[in-house]
Enzyme design. Structure first.
Site, PDB file in Angstrom:
ATOM      1  N   THR A  31     -15.975 -17.793  24.987  1.00 18.70           N
ATOM      2  CA  THR A  31     -14.762 -17.077  25.402  1.00 18.70           C
ATOM      3  C   THR A  31     -14.777 -16.822  26.905  1.00 18.70           C
ATOM      4  O   THR A  31     -13.780 -17.058  27.601  1.00 18.70           O
ATOM      5  CB  THR A  31     -14.659 -15.729  24.658  1.00 18.70           C
ATOM      6  OG1 THR A  31     -14.635 -15.960  23.255  1.00 18.70           O
ATOM      7  CG2 THR A  31     -13.395 -14.989  25.061  1.00 18.70           C
ATOM      8  N   ASP A  65     -10.367 -21.244  23.137  1.00 21.92           N
ATOM      9  CA  ASP A  65      -9.824 -20.174  22.305  1.00 21.92           C
ATOM     10  C   ASP A  65      -9.927 -20.528  20.823  1.00 21.92           C
ATOM     11  O   ASP A  65     -10.051 -19.646  19.973  1.00 21.92           O
ATOM     12  CB  ASP A  65      -8.367 -19.919  22.698  1.00 21.92           C
ATOM     13  CG  ASP A  65      -7.843 -18.607  22.147  1.00 21.92           C
ATOM     14  OD1 ASP A  65      -8.588 -17.613  22.206  1.00 21.92           O
ATOM     15  OD2 ASP A  65      -6.702 -18.568  21.662  1.00 21.92           O
ATOM     16  N   ARG A  73     -16.328 -17.563  12.924  1.00 19.90           N
ATOM     17  CA  ARG A  73     -16.137 -17.630  11.473  1.00 19.90           C
ATOM     18  C   ARG A  73     -17.255 -18.409  10.798  1.00 19.90           C
ATOM     19  O   ARG A  73     -17.723 -18.036   9.723  1.00 19.90           O
ATOM     20  CB  ARG A  73     -14.785 -18.280  11.157  1.00 19.90           C
ATOM     21  CG  ARG A  73     -13.583 -17.444  11.566  1.00 19.90           C
ATOM     22  CD  ARG A  73     -12.297 -18.030  11.002  1.00 19.90           C
ATOM     23  NE  ARG A  73     -12.054 -19.384  11.496  1.00 19.90           N
ATOM     24  CZ  ARG A  73     -11.416 -19.669  12.623  1.00 19.90           C
ATOM     25  NH1 ARG A  73     -10.964 -18.688  13.386  1.00 19.90           N
ATOM     26  NH2 ARG A  73     -11.207 -20.926  12.995  1.00 19.90           N
ATOM     27  N   ASP A  90      -7.903 -13.284  27.205  1.00 24.79           N
ATOM     28  CA  ASP A  90      -6.667 -14.080  27.094  1.00 24.79           C
ATOM     29  C   ASP A  90      -5.627 -13.587  28.088  1.00 24.79           C
ATOM     30  O   ASP A  90      -4.919 -14.375  28.717  1.00 24.79           O
ATOM     31  CB  ASP A  90      -6.090 -13.988  25.673  1.00 24.79           C
ATOM     32  CG  ASP A  90      -6.786 -14.921  24.701  1.00 24.79           C
ATOM     33  OD1 ASP A  90      -7.558 -15.786  25.151  1.00 24.79           O
ATOM     34  OD2 ASP A  90      -6.559 -14.770  23.482  1.00 24.79           O
TER      35      ASP A  90
END
Length: 210
Positions: A31, A65, A73, A90
């Site tokens: 990220t 992203d 996950r 973001d």
């Protein structure tokens, strides 16, 4: 648009995500690196008039992203902090894109009009996200509007890239006009929706009673 085709793009980025997992790279690192890449592409190349290179760099890092979400996950390490970090960065990346365009119009493009439109897109894009987050923090919902984040991002990158390839700056100009209007309308829509919910709550604070 990225959200609408998430299943397809997830399959595309899955091999990269699994490689990073094997290398011990965390989703939060992906990220952060993705945001740095987007900011570099926007703030280094756009102000110099390198619109195509900047767009390609930004696009490459935008896919982080999807990668970080897939990694979280897959490893079962999704966390509240990870979600917070992702949303916060973001906003920084999105702001950098329109800030880069604003600098381009201030330095290379020499257009006060499109400088202003770029700043409107920057501000309204941030307010759009804030309005939803604030509404949800107060117990309301505000997931409405004609200009979601993914749509804004894809529109400006595609039109800027095509405009640079075909030497048609009008494509970027059209995108800025459309996004400035659509983002402003989206903010108004979210304010209106939350106002309706707030008024309904005051009128009937306990609808289940009786």
């Amino acid at each position: 648009m990225l959200d609408r085709f998430r299943a397809f793009w997830t399959k595309v980025v899955a091999p990269v995500a699994h490689l990073l997992i094997r290398l011990g790279v965390s989703a939060d690192v992906v990220t952060l690196v993705g945001t740095i890449g987007v900011c570099a592409g926007a703030l280094v190349f756009y102000p110099q008039g390198e619109l195509l290179i900047g767009t390609l760099v930004i696009t490459a890092f935008v896919f982080s992203d999807l990668v970080d979400g897939y990694m979280a996950r897959t490893t079962g390490r999704s966390s509240s902090f990870g979600a917070f970090l992702d949303s916060t960065l973001d906003r920084i990346g999105d702001g950098a894109i329109f800030a880069g365009l604003a600098l381009y119009f201030a330095w290379e493009g020499d257009s006060r009009l499109y400088l202003v439109l770029s700043l409107i897109c920057l501000v309204m894009g941030s307010v759009t996200s804030y309005a939803r987050a604030r509404a949800e923090g107060l117990g309301y919902t505000a997931k409405v509007g004609i200009a979601e984040r993914a749509d804004r991002l894809v529109a400006i990158l595609v039109m800027t890239g095509l405009g640079a390839i075909f030497d048609l700056p009008v494509l970027m100009h059209v995108a800025l006009w459309a996004l400035a209007i659509a983002s402003t309308v989206t903010v108004v829509q979210r304010i209106w929706v939350v106002r309706q919910q707030a008024l309904a709550a005051v009128t009937d604070p306990n609808p289940s009673a009786g």
